[in-house]
Scaffold this active site. Structure first.
Site, PDB file in Angstrom:
ATOM      1  N   ASN A  10     -33.152  76.706  11.596  1.00 26.64           N
ATOM      2  CA  ASN A  10     -34.438  76.314  11.014  1.00 26.64           C
ATOM      3  C   ASN A  10     -35.197  75.518  12.074  1.00 26.64           C
ATOM      4  O   ASN A  10     -34.908  74.346  12.294  1.00 26.64           O
ATOM      5  CB  ASN A  10     -34.200  75.477   9.745  1.00 26.64           C
ATOM      6  CG  ASN A  10     -35.499  75.041   9.099  1.00 26.64           C
ATOM      7  OD1 ASN A  10     -36.582  75.418   9.552  1.00 26.64           O
ATOM      8  ND2 ASN A  10     -35.397  74.244   8.046  1.00 26.64           N
ATOM      9  N   TRP A  11     -36.162  76.190  12.692  1.00 26.85           N
ATOM     10  CA  TRP A  11     -36.904  75.540  13.783  1.00 26.85           C
ATOM     11  C   TRP A  11     -37.992  74.605  13.265  1.00 26.85           C
ATOM     12  O   TRP A  11     -38.687  73.955  14.054  1.00 26.85           O
ATOM     13  CB  TRP A  11     -37.514  76.606  14.710  1.00 26.85           C
ATOM     14  CG  TRP A  11     -36.507  77.316  15.583  1.00 26.85           C
ATOM     15  CD1 TRP A  11     -35.177  77.025  15.697  1.00 26.85           C
ATOM     16  CD2 TRP A  11     -36.743  78.426  16.461  1.00 26.85           C
ATOM     17  NE1 TRP A  11     -34.570  77.883  16.591  1.00 26.85           N
ATOM     18  CE2 TRP A  11     -35.511  78.761  17.073  1.00 26.85           C
ATOM     19  CE3 TRP A  11     -37.869  79.175  16.784  1.00 26.85           C
ATOM     20  CZ2 TRP A  11     -35.387  79.804  17.996  1.00 26.85           C
ATOM     21  CZ3 TRP A  11     -37.743  80.222  17.704  1.00 26.85           C
ATOM     22  CH2 TRP A  11     -36.516  80.526  18.304  1.00 26.85           C
ATOM     23  N   LYS A  12     -38.199  74.590  11.956  1.00 21.33           N
ATOM     24  CA  LYS A  12     -39.202  73.709  11.336  1.00 21.33           C
ATOM     25  C   LYS A  12     -40.549  73.840  12.073  1.00 21.33           C
ATOM     26  O   LYS A  12     -40.865  74.928  12.559  1.00 21.33           O
ATOM     27  CB  LYS A  12     -38.676  72.269  11.276  1.00 21.33           C
ATOM     28  CG  LYS A  12     -37.301  72.207  10.579  1.00 21.33           C
ATOM     29  CD  LYS A  12     -36.849  70.837  10.207  1.00 21.33           C
ATOM     30  CE  LYS A  12     -35.494  70.912   9.499  1.00 21.33           C
ATOM     31  NZ  LYS A  12     -35.001  69.612   9.055  1.00 21.33           N
ATOM     32  N   HIS A  95     -36.757  74.038   0.503  1.00 21.01           N
ATOM     33  CA  HIS A  95     -36.244  73.032   1.443  1.00 21.01           C
ATOM     34  C   HIS A  95     -36.721  71.647   0.997  1.00 21.01           C
ATOM     35  O   HIS A  95     -37.846  71.500   0.504  1.00 21.01           O
ATOM     36  CB  HIS A  95     -36.734  73.341   2.865  1.00 21.01           C
ATOM     37  CG  HIS A  95     -36.024  72.543   3.902  1.00 21.01           C
ATOM     38  ND1 HIS A  95     -36.329  71.215   4.141  1.00 21.01           N
ATOM     39  CD2 HIS A  95     -34.995  72.850   4.730  1.00 21.01           C
ATOM     40  CE1 HIS A  95     -35.515  70.754   5.086  1.00 21.01           C
ATOM     41  NE2 HIS A  95     -34.702  71.722   5.461  1.00 21.01           N
ATOM     42  N   GLU A 167     -27.949  70.928   1.143  1.00 23.34           N
ATOM     43  CA  GLU A 167     -28.487  70.035   2.168  1.00 23.34           C
ATOM     44  C   GLU A 167     -28.744  68.671   1.547  1.00 23.34           C
ATOM     45  O   GLU A 167     -29.822  68.443   0.976  1.00 23.34           O
ATOM     46  CB  GLU A 167     -29.815  70.586   2.710  1.00 23.34           C
ATOM     47  CG  GLU A 167     -29.686  71.848   3.510  1.00 23.34           C
ATOM     48  CD  GLU A 167     -30.791  71.963   4.571  1.00 23.34           C
ATOM     49  OE1 GLU A 167     -30.454  72.351   5.695  1.00 23.34           O
ATOM     50  OE2 GLU A 167     -31.953  71.646   4.287  1.00 23.34           O
ATOM     51  N   GLY A 173     -31.433  65.383   9.731  1.00 18.56           N
ATOM     52  CA  GLY A 173     -32.137  64.778  10.864  1.00 18.56           C
ATOM     53  C   GLY A 173     -31.382  63.653  11.548  1.00 18.56           C
ATOM     54  O   GLY A 173     -31.945  62.954  12.388  1.00 18.56           O
ATOM     55  N   SER A 213     -27.505  67.561   9.832  1.00 21.28           N
ATOM     56  CA  SER A 213     -26.863  67.056  11.058  1.00 21.28           C
ATOM     57  C   SER A 213     -25.709  67.940  11.541  1.00 21.28           C
ATOM     58  O   SER A 213     -24.697  67.435  12.027  1.00 21.28           O
ATOM     59  CB  SER A 213     -26.373  65.617  10.860  1.00 21.28           C
ATOM     60  OG  SER A 213     -27.451  64.788  10.511  1.00 21.28           O
ATOM     61  N   GLY A 234     -30.782  72.435  11.769  1.00 15.98           N
ATOM     62  CA  GLY A 234     -32.127  71.991  12.144  1.00 15.98           C
ATOM     63  C   GLY A 234     -32.205  71.692  13.626  1.00 15.98           C
ATOM     64  O   GLY A 234     -32.235  72.604  14.458  1.00 15.98           O
TER      65      GLY A 234
HETATM   66  P1  13P Z   1     -30.868  68.808  10.857  1.00 10.01           P
HETATM   67  O1  13P Z   1     -29.832  69.782  11.351  1.00 10.01           O
HETATM   68  O2  13P Z   1     -31.876  68.414  11.889  1.00 10.01           O
HETATM   69  O3  13P Z   1     -30.242  67.653  10.149  1.00 10.01           O
HETATM   70  O4  13P Z   1     -31.741  69.584   9.744  1.00 10.01           O
HETATM   71  C1  13P Z   1     -31.081  70.210   8.711  1.00 10.01           C
HETATM   72  C2  13P Z   1     -32.074  71.022   7.973  1.00 10.01           C
HETATM   73  O5  13P Z   1     -32.976  70.489   7.336  1.00 10.01           O
HETATM   74  C3  13P Z   1     -31.951  72.482   8.072  1.00 10.01           C
HETATM   75  O6  13P Z   1     -32.741  73.139   7.136  1.00 10.01           O
END
Ligand code: 13P
Length: 256
Positions: A10-12, A95, A167, A173, A213, A234
């Site tokens: 997930n590159w957000k 999400h 999640e 994060g 994480s 993420g």
């Molecule tokens: P992180 O891996 O940065 O904690 O993010 C997880 C996430 O939200 C994946 O959708």
């Protein structure tokens, strides 16, 4: 047949189009094609079209990070699942960042699930509790409400092919995922909800993955947790080396 594991990047809202293309290229060099692991990339909407022309489709699948639940109409700024049809195989839905920053409630998530499915896109439904809900011991109730509403318009055939991401919002994060015991409890609770609604076979067919994480050093421990079929990654998915190590770790776990 054993279900394939699945790892989602997930590159957000990161990267520009050149960086996205470069990252895909670096991943392509480092990641091998494994039949037992599906690797799914979820870039910004903007990059789906160019990346779809570059991507090795045997190795990577594409996902959107969201989609709008109406198929067509005057909805300025929105992108519908019918527009995403044939471009992506998966869509992340519900999400916690959508729920939190864009005020997406349970019913919106339910309608998005139905819209994705009628457009032949497999939802990756995200569920999980905030840290406040965790301290109030509301985790099970929150997951129950998120699952039962999201699935309420779906048939058992629809549900069987879903991916559900656990999640916990408090673990997103950072650099420390939830503990294996917490993940196990949540994952088995998710499957229990599905078993209650759709029966044992459907509950076993659904792939349940963990996000929050996910970094290479934690992959082995998380993938040992009973019932975990993959990872939703993420920040570590923005680094080709780290992401390739994560995919490799999931692949190794698939051999066991
Ligand atoms: P992180 O891996 O940065 O904690 O993010 C997880 C996430 O939200 C994946 O959708």
């Amino acid at each position: 047949m054993k279900k394939p594991k699945i790892v989602v990047a997930n590159w957000k809202m990161h990267l520009n189009v050149h960086e996205a293309s470069l990252l895909l290229h670096k991943m392509d060099k480092r990641i091998h094609d494994h039949r037992s692991v599906e690797v799914v990339i979820a870039p910004s909407y903007l990059y789906l079209q160019p990346l779809s022309l570059e991507v090795d489709k045997r190795k990577f699948k594409l996902a959107s990070q969201d989609g709008y639940y109406v198929d067509e109409g005057s909805y300025t700024g929105a992108v519908s699942f019918s527009q995403l049809r044939n471009l992506v195989q998966y869509s992340i839905i519900g999400h916690s960042e959508r729920r939190r920053y864009f005020n997406e409630g349970l019913e919106v998530v339910r309608d998005k699930m139905a819209a994705a499915i009628r457009n032949n896109i497999t939802p990756i439904l995200c569920v999980g509790e905030t840290s406040e809900e965790r301290h109030l011991k509301e985790t099970k109730q929150v997951i129950h409400d998120q699952i039962t509403t999201a699935l309420s318009d779906l048939t058992s055939e629809d549900v069987e092919r879903l991916v559900i991401g656990y999640e916990p919002v408090w673990a997103i994060g950072g650099h420390e995922p939830a503990k294996p015991a917490d993940i196990e409890e949540a994952v088995s609770w998710i499957r229990y909800q599905i078993r209650e609604l759709y029966g044992k076979d459907v509950a076993e067919g659904v792939r349940v993955i963990y996000g929050g994480s996910d970094e290479p050093e934690f992959v082995e421990g998380i993938m040992q947790v009973d019932g975990v079929d993959g990872l939703l990654v993420g920040h570590a998915s923005l680094n080709a080396e780290q992401f390739a190590d994560i995919v490799q770790g999931v692949y190794l776990s698939s051999l066991k």
